[in-house]
Design a protein around this motif. Structure first.
Motif, PDB file in Angstrom:
ATOM      1  N   VAL A  80       0.799  -1.233   0.000  1.00  0.00           N
ATOM      2  CA  VAL A  80       0.000   0.000   0.000  1.00  0.00           C
ATOM      3  C   VAL A  80       0.828   1.277   0.000  1.00  0.00           C
ATOM      4  CG1 VAL A  80      -1.967  -1.134   1.070  1.00  0.00           C
ATOM      5  CG2 VAL A  80      -0.334   0.095   2.511  1.00  0.00           C
ATOM      6  N   GLU A  81       2.116   1.185   0.292  1.00  0.00           N
ATOM      7  CA  GLU A  81       2.930   2.390   0.357  1.00  0.00           C
ATOM      8  C   GLU A  81       3.395   2.886  -1.006  1.00  0.00           C
ATOM      9  OE1 GLU A  81       6.041   1.840   3.262  1.00  0.00           O
ATOM     10  OE2 GLU A  81       4.719   2.594   4.847  1.00  0.00           O
ATOM     11  N   ALA A  82       3.381   2.031  -1.994  1.00  0.00           N
ATOM     12  CA  ALA A  82       3.817   2.430  -3.339  1.00  0.00           C
ATOM     13  C   ALA A  82       2.622   2.323  -4.288  1.00  0.00           C
ATOM     14  CB  ALA A  82       4.950   1.521  -3.811  1.00  0.00           C
ATOM     15  N   PRO A  83       2.631   3.113  -5.351  1.00  0.00           N
ATOM     16  CA  PRO A  83       1.543   3.004  -6.328  1.00  0.00           C
ATOM     17  C   PRO A  83       1.667   1.713  -7.137  1.00  0.00           C
ATOM     18  CG  PRO A  83       3.195   4.558  -7.095  1.00  0.00           C
ATOM     19  CD  PRO A  83       3.607   4.133  -5.710  1.00  0.00           C
ATOM     20  N   GLY A  84       0.563   1.351  -7.794  1.00  0.00           N
ATOM     21  CA  GLY A  84       0.633   0.221  -8.708  1.00  0.00           C
ATOM     22  C   GLY A  84      -0.491  -0.788  -8.554  1.00  0.00           C
ATOM     23  N   LEU A  85      -1.150  -0.829  -7.392  1.00  0.00           N
ATOM     24  CA  LEU A  85      -2.254  -1.758  -7.235  1.00  0.00           C
ATOM     25  C   LEU A  85      -3.497  -1.211  -7.929  1.00  0.00           C
ATOM     26  CD1 LEU A  85      -2.106  -2.850  -3.473  1.00  0.00           C
ATOM     27  CD2 LEU A  85      -1.443  -4.198  -5.471  1.00  0.00           C
ATOM     28  N   SER A  86      -4.317  -2.108  -8.442  1.00  0.00           N
ATOM     29  CA  SER A  86      -5.619  -1.686  -8.960  1.00  0.00           C
ATOM     30  C   SER A  86      -6.433  -1.158  -7.781  1.00  0.00           C
ATOM     31  CB  SER A  86      -6.335  -2.875  -9.599  1.00  0.00           C
ATOM     32  OG  SER A  86      -6.750  -3.790  -8.594  1.00  0.00           O
ATOM     33  N   PRO A  87      -7.452  -0.343  -8.034  1.00  0.00           N
ATOM     34  CA  PRO A  87      -8.272   0.143  -6.916  1.00  0.00           C
ATOM     35  C   PRO A  87      -8.864  -0.993  -6.070  1.00  0.00           C
ATOM     36  CG  PRO A  87      -8.716   1.446  -8.870  1.00  0.00           C
ATOM     37  CD  PRO A  87      -7.823   0.307  -9.294  1.00  0.00           C
ATOM     38  N   ASP A  88      -9.326  -2.063  -6.696  1.00  0.00           N
ATOM     39  CA  ASP A  88      -9.876  -3.188  -5.927  1.00  0.00           C
ATOM     40  C   ASP A  88      -8.817  -3.849  -5.054  1.00  0.00           C
ATOM     41  OD1 ASP A  88     -12.472  -2.887  -6.800  1.00  0.00           O
ATOM     42  OD2 ASP A  88     -12.337  -4.460  -8.322  1.00  0.00           O
ATOM     43  N   ASP A  89      -7.628  -4.050  -5.612  1.00  0.00           N
ATOM     44  CA  ASP A  89      -6.557  -4.658  -4.824  1.00  0.00           C
ATOM     45  C   ASP A  89      -6.077  -3.711  -3.732  1.00  0.00           C
ATOM     46  OD1 ASP A  89      -6.676  -7.038  -6.176  1.00  0.00           O
ATOM     47  OD2 ASP A  89      -4.854  -6.712  -7.352  1.00  0.00           O
ATOM     48  N   ARG A  90      -6.024  -2.419  -4.013  1.00  0.00           N
ATOM     49  CA  ARG A  90      -5.630  -1.448  -2.980  1.00  0.00           C
ATOM     50  C   ARG A  90      -6.634  -1.471  -1.824  1.00  0.00           C
ATOM     51  NH1 ARG A  90      -2.526   2.464  -1.283  1.00  0.00           N
ATOM     52  NH2 ARG A  90      -3.452   4.291  -0.298  1.00  0.00           N
ATOM     53  N   ARG A  91      -7.912  -1.480  -2.159  1.00  0.00           N
ATOM     54  CA  ARG A  91      -8.944  -1.550  -1.138  1.00  0.00           C
ATOM     55  C   ARG A  91      -8.778  -2.826  -0.315  1.00  0.00           C
ATOM     56  NH1 ARG A  91     -12.724  -4.431   0.077  1.00  0.00           N
ATOM     57  NH2 ARG A  91     -12.566  -5.623  -1.831  1.00  0.00           N
ATOM     58  N   GLY A  92      -8.564  -3.953  -0.990  1.00  0.00           N
ATOM     59  CA  GLY A  92      -8.372  -5.212  -0.287  1.00  0.00           C
ATOM     60  C   GLY A  92      -7.136  -5.221   0.589  1.00  0.00           C
ATOM     61  N   ALA A  93      -6.062  -4.626   0.099  1.00  0.00           N
ATOM     62  CA  ALA A  93      -4.822  -4.580   0.880  1.00  0.00           C
ATOM     63  C   ALA A  93      -4.979  -3.679   2.107  1.00  0.00           C
ATOM     64  CB  ALA A  93      -3.665  -4.095   0.005  1.00  0.00           C
ATOM     65  N   LEU A  94      -5.662  -2.555   1.939  1.00  0.00           N
ATOM     66  CA  LEU A  94      -5.890  -1.674   3.089  1.00  0.00           C
ATOM     67  C   LEU A  94      -6.788  -2.346   4.122  1.00  0.00           C
ATOM     68  CD1 LEU A  94      -6.289   1.697   1.174  1.00  0.00           C
ATOM     69  CD2 LEU A  94      -4.478   1.134   2.830  1.00  0.00           C
ATOM     70  N   LEU A  95      -7.830  -3.028   3.657  1.00  0.00           N
ATOM     71  CA  LEU A  95      -8.700  -3.757   4.572  1.00  0.00           C
ATOM     72  C   LEU A  95      -7.899  -4.860   5.276  1.00  0.00           C
ATOM     73  CD1 LEU A  95     -12.354  -4.723   4.092  1.00  0.00           C
ATOM     74  CD2 LEU A  95     -10.781  -6.324   5.132  1.00  0.00           C
ATOM     75  N   GLY A  96      -7.098  -5.587   4.514  1.00  0.00           N
ATOM     76  CA  GLY A  96      -6.277  -6.641   5.096  1.00  0.00           C
ATOM     77  C   GLY A  96      -5.305  -6.109   6.133  1.00  0.00           C
ATOM     78  N   LEU A  97      -4.645  -5.003   5.816  1.00  0.00           N
ATOM     79  CA  LEU A  97      -3.683  -4.419   6.750  1.00  0.00           C
ATOM     80  C   LEU A  97      -4.378  -3.937   8.013  1.00  0.00           C
ATOM     81  CD1 LEU A  97      -0.845  -3.469   7.522  1.00  0.00           C
ATOM     82  CD2 LEU A  97      -1.286  -1.372   6.195  1.00  0.00           C
ATOM     83  N   GLY A  98      -5.473  -3.195   7.845  1.00  0.00           N
ATOM     84  CA  GLY A  98      -6.186  -2.686   9.015  1.00  0.00           C
ATOM     85  C   GLY A  98      -6.739  -3.803   9.876  1.00  0.00           C
ATOM     86  N   SER A  99      -7.321  -4.795   9.241  1.00  0.00           N
ATOM     87  CA  SER A  99      -7.869  -5.938   9.969  1.00  0.00           C
ATOM     88  C   SER A  99      -6.763  -6.708  10.688  1.00  0.00           C
ATOM     89  CB  SER A  99      -8.613  -6.861   8.996  1.00  0.00           C
ATOM     90  OG  SER A  99      -9.022  -8.028   9.646  1.00  0.00           O
ATOM     91  N   THR A 100      -5.637  -6.850  10.027  1.00  0.00           N
ATOM     92  CA  THR A 100      -4.508  -7.556  10.631  1.00  0.00           C
ATOM     93  C   THR A 100      -3.976  -6.791  11.837  1.00  0.00           C
ATOM     94  OG1 THR A 100      -3.952  -8.629   8.548  1.00  0.00           O
ATOM     95  CG2 THR A 100      -2.192  -8.467  10.178  1.00  0.00           C
ATOM     96  N   TYR A 101      -3.857  -5.473  11.715  1.00  0.00           N
ATOM     97  CA  TYR A 101      -3.461  -4.669  12.884  1.00  0.00           C
ATOM     98  C   TYR A 101      -4.429  -4.915  14.051  1.00  0.00           C
ATOM     99  CZ  TYR A 101      -0.073  -1.592  10.415  1.00  0.00           C
ATOM    100  OH  TYR A 101       1.002  -1.071   9.748  1.00  0.00           O
ATOM    101  N   ARG A 102      -5.722  -4.963  13.754  1.00  0.00           N
ATOM    102  CA  ARG A 102      -6.723  -5.161  14.806  1.00  0.00           C
ATOM    103  C   ARG A 102      -6.547  -6.525  15.463  1.00  0.00           C
ATOM    104  NH1 ARG A 102     -11.480  -7.011  16.419  1.00  0.00           N
ATOM    105  NH2 ARG A 102     -11.749  -8.409  14.668  1.00  0.00           N
ATOM    106  N   VAL A 103      -6.373  -7.567  14.655  1.00  0.00           N
ATOM    107  CA  VAL A 103      -6.191  -8.920  15.188  1.00  0.00           C
ATOM    108  C   VAL A 103      -4.946  -8.982  16.078  1.00  0.00           C
ATOM    109  CG1 VAL A 103      -5.594 -11.294  14.507  1.00  0.00           C
ATOM    110  CG2 VAL A 103      -7.454 -10.088  13.352  1.00  0.00           C
ATOM    111  N   LEU A 104      -3.934  -8.219  15.723  1.00  0.00           N
ATOM    112  CA  LEU A 104      -2.681  -8.217  16.495  1.00  0.00           C
ATOM    113  C   LEU A 104      -2.751  -7.309  17.724  1.00  0.00           C
ATOM    114  CD1 LEU A 104      -0.130  -8.133  13.530  1.00  0.00           C
ATOM    115  CD2 LEU A 104      -0.648 -10.079  15.033  1.00  0.00           C
ATOM    116  N   GLY A 105      -3.900  -6.658  17.938  1.00  0.00           N
ATOM    117  CA  GLY A 105      -4.038  -5.765  19.088  1.00  0.00           C
ATOM    118  C   GLY A 105      -3.437  -4.391  18.864  1.00  0.00           C
ATOM    119  N   ARG A 106      -3.108  -4.077  17.646  1.00  0.00           N
ATOM    120  CA  ARG A 106      -2.531  -2.779  17.299  1.00  0.00           C
ATOM    121  C   ARG A 106      -3.682  -1.856  16.865  1.00  0.00           C
ATOM    122  NH1 ARG A 106       2.598  -4.627  13.625  1.00  0.00           N
ATOM    123  NH2 ARG A 106       2.757  -2.368  13.309  1.00  0.00           N
ATOM    124  N   TYR A 107      -4.561  -1.545  17.849  1.00  0.00           N
ATOM    125  CA  TYR A 107      -5.830  -0.900  17.566  1.00  0.00           C
ATOM    126  C   TYR A 107      -5.696   0.507  16.989  1.00  0.00           C
ATOM    127  CZ  TYR A 107      -7.405  -4.789  20.443  1.00  0.00           C
ATOM    128  OH  TYR A 107      -7.625  -6.041  20.961  1.00  0.00           O
TER     129      TYR A 107
END
Length: 170
Positions: free
Chosen positions: A71-98
């Motif tokens: 997510v820090e560099a350009p190049g993902l399609s909008p759908d993949d960027r959305r999925g990566a941001l959701l994945g990253l945010g969700s992963t932070y939450r699961v790890l307790g990094r609220y």
């Protein structure tokens, strides 16, 4: 190897790894994606797929650096960027990094304002961060605006009213 040959080689390896993940052969997919990621450390699609396979294996901590790279560099399609941001945010939450989850998901929801999944995961992170009123506001708004349930639709104005202030009276 020409640029075209290199691209075709990369695309073939990436597609194969994705197929392995989709077929439930996630550990094999992980091994292939780790090798590909090592060869192409700046490739955001490879980083995203590598993060995703780690998530599916329950290896959330290992997924984070790949999500961040994706997510820090350009190049993902909008759908993949959305999925990566959701994945990253969700992963932070699961790890307790609220706090990081709230920031990531909040920024993602602002970037993709029509995405109910991002808002729902943001609400969960807000809840985990002790921000229950904000979490309920988001969830009630998503529910009121997206539900096909006739009972909810009938009460949509009331639900939207209370979403703004759950302690309010009509």
């Amino acid at each position: 190897m020409s640029d075209g040959d290199l691209t075709a080689y990369r695309d073939g390896l990436l597609a194969e790894a994705v197929r392995l993940r989709e077929d439930g052969r996630r550990e094999e997919a992980r091994e292939r994606l780790l090798a590909l990621s090592e060869q192409l450390p700046l490739d955001v699609e490879v980083a995203y797929q590598t993060a995703w396979v780690h998530d599916t294996l329950g290896l959330e901590a290992e997924a984070v650096p790949y999500y961040v790279r994706a997510v820090e560099a350009p190049g993902l399609s909008p759908d993949d960027r959305r999925g990566a941001l959701l994945g990253l945010g969700s992963t932070y939450r699961v790890l307790g990094r609220y706090a990081e989850a709230v920031t990531t998901l909040g920024d993602a929801a602002a970037e993709f304002p029509d995405d109910g999944a991002l808002k729902t995961f943001l609400a969960m992170a807000l809840y985990n961060n002790g921000r229950t009123h904000e979490a309920m506001e988001i969830l009630l708004t998503v529910l009121a605006t997206t539900s096909k349930d006739p009972g909810i639709a009938a009460y949509r104005p009331a639900i939207e009213h209370y979403a703004k202030d759950l302690d309010a009276t009509m």
